[in-house]
Design an enzyme around this catalytic site. Structure first.
Site, PDB file in Angstrom:
ATOM      1  N   GLY A  56       8.526  19.617  -6.733  1.00 14.31           N
ATOM      2  CA  GLY A  56       7.690  18.766  -7.585  1.00 14.31           C
ATOM      3  C   GLY A  56       7.772  17.323  -7.110  1.00 14.31           C
ATOM      4  O   GLY A  56       8.101  17.052  -5.960  1.00 14.31           O
TER       5      GLY A  56
ATOM      6  N   THR B 168       6.474  23.116  -1.054  1.00 15.00           N
ATOM      7  CA  THR B 168       7.916  23.119  -0.733  1.00 15.00           C
ATOM      8  C   THR B 168       8.471  24.508  -1.001  1.00 15.00           C
ATOM      9  O   THR B 168       8.013  25.187  -1.912  1.00 15.00           O
ATOM     10  CB  THR B 168       8.625  22.093  -1.655  1.00 15.00           C
ATOM     11  OG1 THR B 168       8.224  20.800  -1.257  1.00 15.00           O
ATOM     12  CG2 THR B 168      10.141  22.208  -1.598  1.00 15.00           C
TER      13      THR B 168
HETATM   14  N1  ASP Z   1       9.893  17.684  -4.064  1.00 17.80           N
HETATM   15  C1  ASP Z   1       9.254  17.445  -2.808  1.00 17.80           C
HETATM   16  C2  ASP Z   1       9.366  15.971  -2.487  1.00 17.80           C
HETATM   17  O1  ASP Z   1       9.175  15.178  -3.362  1.00 17.80           O
HETATM   18  C3  ASP Z   1       7.827  17.863  -2.762  1.00 17.80           C
HETATM   19  C4  ASP Z   1       7.481  19.165  -3.436  1.00 17.80           C
HETATM   20  O2  ASP Z   1       8.343  19.851  -3.937  1.00 17.80           O
HETATM   21  O3  ASP Z   1       6.306  19.530  -3.457  1.00 17.80           O
HETATM   22  O4  ASP Z   1       9.582  15.650  -1.352  1.00 17.80           O
END
Ligand code: ASP
Length: 354
Positions: free
Chosen positions: A272, A220
């Site tokens: 996350g 992300t």
């Molecule tokens: N936070 C994002 C989600 O849960 C994924 C990530 O940040 O890796 O969609």
């Protein structure tokens, strides 16, 4: 003669006094600080490209180099906008666009796949000056979802649009629409297939929370910036979590969880395990700790990321900047792709734990 002597002593006295005044000014650090801050207003920028099991031993030299170069290209894009007097909002958007257009990150071009083999993209942006915000969830054909989030903020009466309606709005705003196949990358497709297989093998209903599956998702992207006008902004763009089902929406398009900005405190972008960031209202919590408890940005960020989030069972990280240009890059995972650049052009890039 007596008069002449008197005149010379007077001139000598005045000139000594002046140089003493000058010395006082240069020796006073506060006076120097005021002079330099007035001449060049402070600004700065910080980015992330996802948090997770990012370890040196799993990374080839060429891949590490590719990440470094893209992070640097992205942050320099935003830094230049800020240096030229552009807004934090514009810097956030354009910086994120660079990462959205790269297959390296789980965002737009490099997005992860749903269990049905699709890409559903989420993004949000927030303006710390006005507390205005825009977000989109589950869009499948908008090349740069952060630009759509921005349009929602400035050209609609709403904060969060989703799915088909958001795509219709994107068309009406004249944003670039692509065929969904544009978002295909073999690496992410295979990752989703592996996650799907593992789910079947284990007959594991909670496979989404399986650490193996979680690790297929990171990448992300997010950005927070302070501009020369004293305004801060933050934005986040993601494909979500690999193998997600039922139009799952994570924290990235949720204002207060994935993104938050308030000139009074700070601008934050999260990355996350989204479910925990939503439950912990992570981005807003950092701002609230500053506002109500008087914590510094760094204190608030470590309290939330190192204590409160793990206590819930979540992992990930944030990047943030405050109204004075202080930056935090806090994570409780093995690594987080990250970079920051201040008004003097000092650049720091990191990937692994500190
Ligand atoms: N936070 C994002 C989600 O849960 C994924 C990530 O940040 O890796 O969609």
């Amino acid at each position: 003669m007596k008069n002449l002597l008197l005149l010379f002593s007077l001139i000598f006295f005045i000139s000594c006094n002046e140089s003493a005044e000058n010395n006082k000014e240069t020796q006073n650090p506060e006076a120097e600080k005021t002079v330099s801050n007035d001449s060049v207003p402070n600004f700065g920028i910080v980015i992330h490209g996802g948090a997770g099991t990012i370890r040196k031993e799993n990374m080839s030299d060429s891949l590490e180099q590719a990440y470094k170069e893209k992070l640097e290209e992205a942050i320099r894009t935003g830094h230049e906008i800020l240096a030229n007097g552009g807004t934090a909002l514009e810097a956030v958007q354009r910086t994120i666009n660079v990462m959205e257009n790269s297959p390296l990150f789980n965002s737009a071009k490099g997005a992860v796949f749903t269990n049905e083999g699709k890409n559903e993209l989420d993004a949000s942006i927030m303006d710390g000056e006005t507390l205005n915000a825009g977000a989109v969830a589950g869009v499948t054909n908008v090349k740069n979802p952060i630009n759509l989030a921005y349009e929602v903020m400035v050209n609609s009466d709403h904060v969060l649009l989703s799915g088909k309606g958001a795509e219709q709005f994107a068309k009406e705003q004249g944003l670039e629409i692509v065929d969904p196949s544009y978002f295909y990358t073999e690496k992410r497709y295979k990752a989703m297939e592996r996650a799907r297989e593992r789910e079947k093998e284990e007959n594991n209903k909670t496979a989404f929370y399986d650490p193996f599956i979680k690790d297929e998702k990171f990448g992300t992207v997010g950005c927070a910036a302070l501009d020369k006008h004293g305004n801060i902004a933050a934005g986040t763009s993601t494909g979500g979590m690999s193998n997600k089902k039922y139009n799952r929406i994570g924290d990235s398009p949720i204002i207060g969880a994935g993104t938050y900005a308030n000139n009074k405190t700070c601008a934050v972008s999260s990355t996350g395990w989204g479910e925990y960031f939503i439950r912990g209202v992570v981005a807003y919590d950092i701002s609230a700790m500053m506002e109500y408890k008087g914590l510094s940005l760094q204190e608030a960020a470590s309290e939330v990321i190192q204590k409160k989030l793990p206590a819930l069972g979540g992992d990930g990280g944030i990047i943030a900047i405050d109204h004075d240009g202080n930056v935090a890059m806090e994570f409780n995972t093995a690594g987080m792709y990250r970079a920051t650049m201040n008004k003097n052009g000092e650049l720091k890039i990191g990937m692994y734990s500190k």
